[in-house]
Write a protein that holds these residues in place. Structure first.
Motif, short mmCIF file in Angstrom:
data_model
loop_
_atom_site.label_atom_id
_atom_site.label_comp_id
_atom_site.label_asym_id
_atom_site.label_seq_id
_atom_site.Cartn_x
_atom_site.Cartn_y
_atom_site.Cartn_z
N PRO A 43 0.81 -1.22 0.00
CA PRO A 43 0.00 0.00 0.00
C PRO A 43 0.85 1.28 0.00
O PRO A 43 1.94 1.30 0.58
CB PRO A 43 -0.81 -0.09 1.30
N ALA A 44 0.31 2.34 -0.63
CA ALA A 44 1.01 3.63 -0.70
C ALA A 44 1.32 4.13 0.71
O ALA A 44 0.53 3.86 1.62
CB ALA A 44 0.13 4.64 -1.44
N PRO A 45 2.40 4.83 0.96
CA PRO A 45 3.36 5.33 -0.02
C PRO A 45 4.45 4.33 -0.42
O PRO A 45 5.37 4.70 -1.14
CB PRO A 45 3.99 6.52 0.72
N VAL A 46 4.35 3.10 0.04
CA VAL A 46 5.41 2.14 -0.31
C VAL A 46 5.24 1.73 -1.77
O VAL A 46 4.14 1.44 -2.22
CB VAL A 46 5.32 0.89 0.60
N VAL A 47 6.34 1.69 -2.49
CA VAL A 47 6.32 1.15 -3.84
C VAL A 47 7.19 -0.09 -3.86
O VAL A 47 8.35 -0.05 -3.45
CB VAL A 47 6.84 2.19 -4.88
N THR A 48 6.61 -1.20 -4.29
CA THR A 48 7.36 -2.45 -4.48
C THR A 48 6.91 -3.03 -5.81
O THR A 48 5.72 -3.28 -6.00
CB THR A 48 7.04 -3.45 -3.34
N ARG A 49 7.83 -3.16 -6.74
CA ARG A 49 7.49 -3.80 -8.02
C ARG A 49 8.66 -4.69 -8.41
O ARG A 49 9.61 -4.26 -9.05
CB ARG A 49 7.26 -2.75 -9.13
N VAL A 50 8.59 -5.92 -7.97
CA VAL A 50 9.69 -6.85 -8.22
C VAL A 50 9.50 -7.46 -9.61
O VAL A 50 8.37 -7.74 -10.03
CB VAL A 50 9.72 -7.94 -7.12
N LEU A 51 10.61 -7.64 -10.28
CA LEU A 51 10.60 -8.14 -11.66
C LEU A 51 9.59 -9.27 -11.87
O LEU A 51 9.60 -10.28 -11.16
CB LEU A 51 12.00 -8.67 -11.99
N PHE A 52 8.76 -9.09 -12.89
CA PHE A 52 7.78 -10.09 -13.35
C PHE A 52 6.72 -10.45 -12.31
O PHE A 52 6.02 -11.45 -12.46
CB PHE A 52 8.46 -11.36 -13.88
#
Ligand code: GLV
Ligand code: MN
Ligand code: MN
Length: 419
Positions: A31-40
């Motif tokens: 959830p915001a404000p955390v950004v996590t976008r791990v490959l694939f």
């Protein structure tokens, strides 16, 4: 006919760029404000879709390669010439912020859109790359896409990469719809005429000195290592201290040796971090029988980095020998530093001077895809200030004004390089 870049007046749509940065930030595993976008991951896939749409909105033509690097191109009047490239990444480590990498992708789209609105006609094509997996989270190795583009990692090594769950790059990229042989990712010789990456500084210097633009002259050389320790487990009450083979205790000695070696290397640029430290079985009443560490060791000099590494290795050997713990110490990567291209740096500096923006030549202590683009193209980076130098945390922040200035410098620099 090309527009003389000296007469070029462009306007960055700062509000539009900010809106896109905010929208992409909401595509996250946390959830915001955390950004996590791990490959694939699912979030990375949705983020990629967002980037494709943003590229189309900027009027750019898309191509994707076999590892998922995405190329968004504005064809020049002489499309056969080597292109002027820019770009960065949109994957994000766990618990990250919204600007690392993203500013360099969405900011470059906006730079090209602003050039188009101004009526600029490039001679060389202008191309923005969204690189796959700049972050090492999934496979322990950063800059996977740019390493393959530059041919600095073998296809065998890349295909043998596995994540912590044992899933291979081959399996994951196929599931993500990235097809074709990994060999095809390598860029043909002379593909780029020049490459300029826009990025937040990830350090405090620009903010402290009140300077809006940094121009990167050197990128420090990263290296990383995987350490597996096998001791002997048992009951925390019953196994007496003289007969312990505690894998965590050996790992703790190694972690402290990393800190000491980096601090005493003789170079202020040596930095050593143990960012991963896992133990098994991980129960309060059980002696750890296994420990796994990942060490990140960087420097702008190779001699002091090598000295620190040799001290860490001998401390690890000693700690394990004295504790009866077995040690496996494996290199993941050890890359040389990169130098920025003087001519490209000077062009960016002149752009800053003409725009009335103060600039500073800098060393990038973080690595970037530009480390690998520098192996195949004249390269530099444009840095913008970020609050307190914070990065890799949700509080990461760069102001809309600073981002717009970075995009403006990028647009003019690319325009000059393209004529
Ligand atoms: C890049 O994210 C780095 O760790 O320098
Ligand atoms: Mn990062
Ligand atoms: Mn980054």
């Amino acid at each position: 006919m090309t527009t003389p870049p000296g007469d070029l007046k462009i306007t960055i749509d700062s509000a539009g760029l900010q809106r896109r940065i905010d929208e992409l930030a909401l595509i996250s595993e946390a959830p915001a404000p955390v950004v996590t976008r791990v490959l694939f991951s699912e979030a990375d896939q949705r983020g990629r879709q967002y980037v494709r749409n943003a590229a189309r909105e900027a009027g750019l033509a898309l191509r994707e390669d076999a590892v998922g690097n995405l190329f968004a191109r504005w064809a020049g009047s002489e499309p056969g010439l080597p292109a002027v490239g820019s770009g960065s990444h949109t994957d994000a480590i766990p618990n990250a912020g919204k600007f690392d990498g993203v500013v360099g992708v969405l900011g470059a789209f906006e730079a090209l859109a602003a050039l188009r609105r101004a009526g600029f006609k490039p001679r060389r094509s202008l191309e923005v790359v969204m690189f796959t997996s700049e972050e090492p989270t999934r496979f322990g190795l950063g800059c996977l896409g740019s390493r393959l583009m530059a041919g600095t990692i073998s296809v065998e090594k890349a295909s043998s990469l596995r994540d912590a769950e044992g899933r291979s790059l081959e399996e994951l990229r196929a599931a993500a719809g990235c097809n074709g042989p990994l060999e095809s990712v390598r860029l043909p010789e002379g593909y780029y005429h020049s490459f300029i990456e826009l990025h937040i500084e990830q350090g405090p210097i620009l903010e402290q000195r009140g300077i809006p633009i940094g121009i990167v002259e050197h990128i420090a050389g990263p290296s990383s290592y995987r350490v597996t320790l096998k001791g002997e487990g048992g009951h925390a009450g019953a196994v007496l201290m003289p007969v312990r083979h505690d894998a965590l205790a050996a790992g703790a000695e190694i972690a402290l040796a990393v800190e000491l070696a980096a601090k005493s290397s003789g170079s202020p640029d040596t930095v050593g971090t143990v960012g991963v430290f896992r133990i098994e079985p991980g129960a309060v009443n059980s002696v750890p029988f296994r420990a796994y560490l990942e060490i990140d060791l960087r420097d702008s000099r190779l001699d002091t980095r090598a000295k620190a590494l040799s001290e860490i290795r001998s401390a690890a050997n000693q700690a394990c020998a004295s504790r009866g713990v077995t040690l496996e110490f494996e290199e993941i990567n050890a890359d040389p530093p990169a130098a920025g291209d003087q001519k490209t740096i000077e062009i960016a500096e002149r752009v800053c001077a003409q725009l009335g923006l103060k600039s500073l030549r800098m060393v990038s202590r973080a690595y970037h895809d530009s480390l690998f683009m520098a192996r195949v193209s004249p390269t530099t980076m444009i840095f913008i200030p970020c609050r307190n130098g914070w990065s890799h945390r949700p509080e990461e922040y760069s102001s809309p004004g600073n981002i717009a200035s970075g995009a403006e410098v990028l647009a003019h620099t690319m325009a000059r390089l393209s004529t």
